[in-house]
Design an enzyme around this catalytic site. Structure first.
Site, PDB file in Angstrom:
ATOM      1  CB  ALA A  71     -17.014   9.879   1.894  1.00 28.93           C
ATOM      2  CB  THR A  90     -19.639  17.130  -0.348  1.00 27.87           C
ATOM      3  OG1 THR A  90     -18.906  17.118   0.929  1.00 27.87           O
ATOM      4  CG2 THR A  90     -21.176  16.735  -0.201  1.00 27.87           C
ATOM      5  CG  ASP A 107      -2.158  -0.894   1.178  1.00 25.01           C
ATOM      6  OD1 ASP A 107      -2.428  -1.017  -0.020  1.00 25.01           O
ATOM      7  OD2 ASP A 107      -2.766  -1.105   2.017  1.00 25.01           O
ATOM      8  CG  MET A 128     -15.954  19.820  -2.087  1.00 27.23           C
ATOM      9  SD  MET A 128     -16.920  21.335  -2.994  1.00 27.23           S
ATOM     10  CE  MET A 128     -18.642  21.048  -2.517  1.00 27.23           C
ATOM     11  CB  SER A 129     -13.743  20.629   4.378  1.00 24.60           C
ATOM     12  OG  SER A 129     -12.534  20.885   3.921  1.00 24.60           O
ATOM     13  CD  GLU A 147      -5.153  15.599   3.658  1.00 20.71           C
ATOM     14  OE1 GLU A 147      -6.287  16.075   3.227  1.00 20.71           O
ATOM     15  OE2 GLU A 147      -4.956  14.309   3.185  1.00 20.71           O
ATOM     16  CG  ASP A 156      -5.297  -1.428   7.978  1.00 21.82           C
ATOM     17  OD1 ASP A 156      -6.048  -1.729   7.300  1.00 21.82           O
ATOM     18  OD2 ASP A 156      -4.841  -0.778   8.759  1.00 21.82           O
TER      19      ASP A 156
END
Length: 678
Positions: free
Chosen positions: A373, A375, A302, A377-378, A343, A514
């Site tokens: 998830a 949209t 991964d 966006m924030s 982030e 996991d």
């Protein structure tokens, strides 16, 4: 992983191994190893001959010494196996302290809570565990979130978060909740907990012979049978030539001819391989998994957390034409002021650095819009203005929905340029001004990871990076990290399809995971490394569990597997090669009286026939002891091609196995002669 002090000291391990070596003389245990069983039968025959010689009053010293050293050969082999098992048993003693019968607060059908013994819990029962209480059984968190101390299992003192939903819902019996309260659904049957399985595995109670071990055992048994037939025919041949060959000499000859070195160390090599994994906090569910790791030729890794650090950081703000950098920074701050993700914090830090003293005041009526998830966006809303940041297509769709015009050509150029550099673009826009600019997020490749991939490539193993990123981002990170190939925009079913396709090509595949969505691929892969923080479904699907939850450890596991196979091959080569010197020692000793011309084969110049036989038997026993450290530690391993490894082992262990007995047998002969024992 911690071990109990009273059982893990070297002196305690050696004492325990000496006792266990005697216990392993049981016929039902000895018969599992055809080579050492044959040695034990030979020792029994010479014991009978020794009693005969005592009654006759002749040849007692010789038969006594041969008998002593044949039994020593058996005990040395048992000691090697017991010593390898002993380290696991010491760790099992420590685990037993964690596996104690604790009270469980079981939730009854009417909602009440009743205190019961943990041993009475069945699969499907629900329990409540508050702060300070021990989790009574393996299970899945169905409600709540809490910090859990898992040091009893992993040896790691830092607590971990366990919560309902997601990939961190699995809990282990014997660990302790140190904050808040969890409601847990039991997923184990009585007596089959994670700790129960760990104890059984490290003690060797569930260690089954691997396919390679079985194949090698069959080969050794075949060689032993051939040498038994050859030895039996020597008696009539000797009589034909007028030579008298005693059963003691025949038994000594047989034991020296059969591959006792590898036969005595084979079990210890396999157990020590699993132990080396355990000391790195990796639990192998079977020896077959360790061997498969040594044969793996494709690694699926991964991207996030394995190849990259996993936390994307803001590195640059790119304003659109007509938008000043300062204006973009202020909009970014407004869009991210409530974003507590790594982030989001990196974006705020970079914006404040760019603005310096010109930081804008946050509006009192600002409302932070969290990332979802759906949209992707924030952002924030304040005084009739909305600012959003997110994936390019999501922000463009939002603006289209508002009827805002945008320069898509310029925006797409910036977005594609960031993606081509291996970064993630986040578009910032407002409902009044349209697109303001793009944030460049970059997930940093782990330092030194490209060097590790070079080592892997030197072994002839192909590395494949698996990521959900788009192809441009995936290609850039793959090139920077130095992997051979990548699978971009991967979904769980894509991993499974890739593994199946590779296996159809005859390849052995290793992967780590996991989550529940990783379970099908983990079950299909030849080596499935599951993180201890993973879900119950993932832990049941894999054949190895990493208690440290470090996905990069998959590379170390492959190296340990290869070291196990190399060690077994090296000692097999040494065992077969050192038989040649024994032929030159014993065969002339048997026939030299009746066939003097065979004296030319006594190239070592051994002092007498009896000294030759006794020296070969003593060397045969002592070489097992000398090689025990190598069997437990493993042969020296450096990443190199299979051909180069084979050439090195033939040179070191083949030539070494040829020369060492000539030197050793001659030295023992000189010592025996000096002491008057032969």
């Amino acid at each position: 992983m911690h071990t109990a002090n009273n059982t893990s000291t070297p002196s305690a391990l050696y004492r325990r191994a000496c006792i266990d070596a005697i216990g392993k003389l049981r016929p039902n245990h000895m018969v599992r190893n055809p080579v050492m069983f044959t040695v034990a039968v030979g020792a029994l025959l010479t014991t009978v001959a020794f009693v005969r010689d005592m009654m006759a009053g002749s040849g007692v010293l010789f038969s006594a010494q041969i008998t002593l050293w044949l039994w020593a050969t058996v005990l040395f082999a048992n000691f090697a196996e017991a010593l390898a098992e002993g380290r696991g048993k010491a760790q099992a003693d420590s685990l037993r302290h964690a596996r104690r019968d604790t009270p469980a607060h079981q939730v009854q059908p009417d909602g009440t809570v009743q205190v019961v013994s943990a041993s009475t819990l069945q699969r499907g029962d629900e329990v409540v565990v508050a702060a300070g209480m021990v989790i009574p059984a393996d299970g899945t968190v169905i409600a709540g979130a809490a910090a859990v101390d898992e040091s009893a299992v992993t040896g790691e003192s830092a607590p971990v978060i366990r919560e309902s939903g997601g990939d961190r819902s699995a809990v282990t019996g014997g660990t302790t909740v140190i904050s808040d309260t969890l409601r847990i659904k039991v997923t184990q049957e009585p007596g089959k907990s994670f700790l129960d399985r760990m104890i059984a595995l490290v003690e060797g109670a569930e260690r089954k012979k691997t396919p390679n071990e079985i194949a090698l055992n069959i080969l050794l048994a075949g060689l032993t049978l051939i040498f038994i037939l050859a030895t039996v025919t020597l008696k009539p041949m000797a009589l034909f030539h007028g030579a008298r060959v005693d059963v003691v000499v025949l038994a000594a000859l047989l034991v020296c001819l059969i591959p006792t070195t590898i036969g005595g160390l084979l079990a210890a090599i396999g157990i020590a391989g699993m132990d080396r994994l355990l000391r790195r906090n990796v639990l192998a569910m079977s020896g077959r998994a360790v061997e498969a790791a040594g044969d793996v030729d494709v690694l699926l890794l991964d991207k996030t957390g394995t190849i990259t650090l996993g936390n994307r950081m803001a590195t640059a703000f790119i304003p659109m034409p007509g938008i000043s950098p300062e204006h973009l920074c202020k909009a970014v701050l407004l869009a991210s002021h409530g974003d507590e993700t790594p982030e989001g914090r990196s974006i705020v830090t970079l914006a404040r650095t760019e603005l310096g003293t010109g930081l804008p005041a946050m509006p009192d009526n600002a409302t932070f819009i969290p990332f979802r998830a759906e949209t992707r966006m924030s952002g924030s809303d304040y005084t009739g203005t909305s600012i959003r940041k997110g994936a390019a297509d999501a922000v463009k769709a939002w603006l289209r929905g508002l009827g805002r015009h945008m320069d898509e050509t310029t925006l797409d150029t910036v977005v594609l340029d960031i993606a081509a550099q291996g970064g993630t673009p986040l578009v910032v826009a407002s409902d009044t001004e349209g697109v303001l600019g793009v944030i460049h997020l970059k997930d940093m490749v782990k330092p030194g990871i490209s060097d590790r991939f070079e080592r892997i490539r030197a072994m002839g193993i192909r590395t494949v990076m698996v990521t959900g990123d788009n192809r441009l981002t995936a290609r850039s990170i793959a090139a920077e990290a130095g992997v051979d190939d990548f699978l971009a925009e991967a979904k769980p079913e894509d991993k499974l399809d890739l593994i199946v396709r590779l296996q159809k090509e005859g390849r052995l595949v290793a992967m780590s995971g996991d989550g529940t969505n990783d379970a099908p691929a983990l079950a299909q892969s030849d080596v499935g490394l599951v993180m201890n923080t993973g879900t119950q479904a993932a832990r049941e699907a894999g054949n190895m569990i990493d208690l440290d939850s470090d996905p990069t450890k998959l590379i170390e596991i492959v190296e340990i597997g290869k070291q196990l196979l190399i060690t077994r091959g090296a000692l097999t080569t040494f065992s077969v090669a050192n038989d040649i010197a024994k032929y030159f020692a014993i065969i002339p000793a048997i026939f030299v009286a009746s066939l003097p011309q065979l004296a030319a084969l006594n190239v070592m110049g051994l002092s007498s026939p009896r000294s030759a036989v006794l020296s070969a038997v003593i060397f045969n026993a002592l070489i097992i002891v000398a090689l025990i450290p190598l069997a437990l530690r493993g042969a020296h391993y450096r990443p190199r091609s299979t051909g180069a490894t084979l050439r090195r082992n033939l040179l070191v262990y083949g030539l070494g196995g040829l020369v060492a007995p000539f030197v050793g047998i001659k030295a023992i002969d000189i010592l025996l002669t000096a002491l008057g024992l032969a």
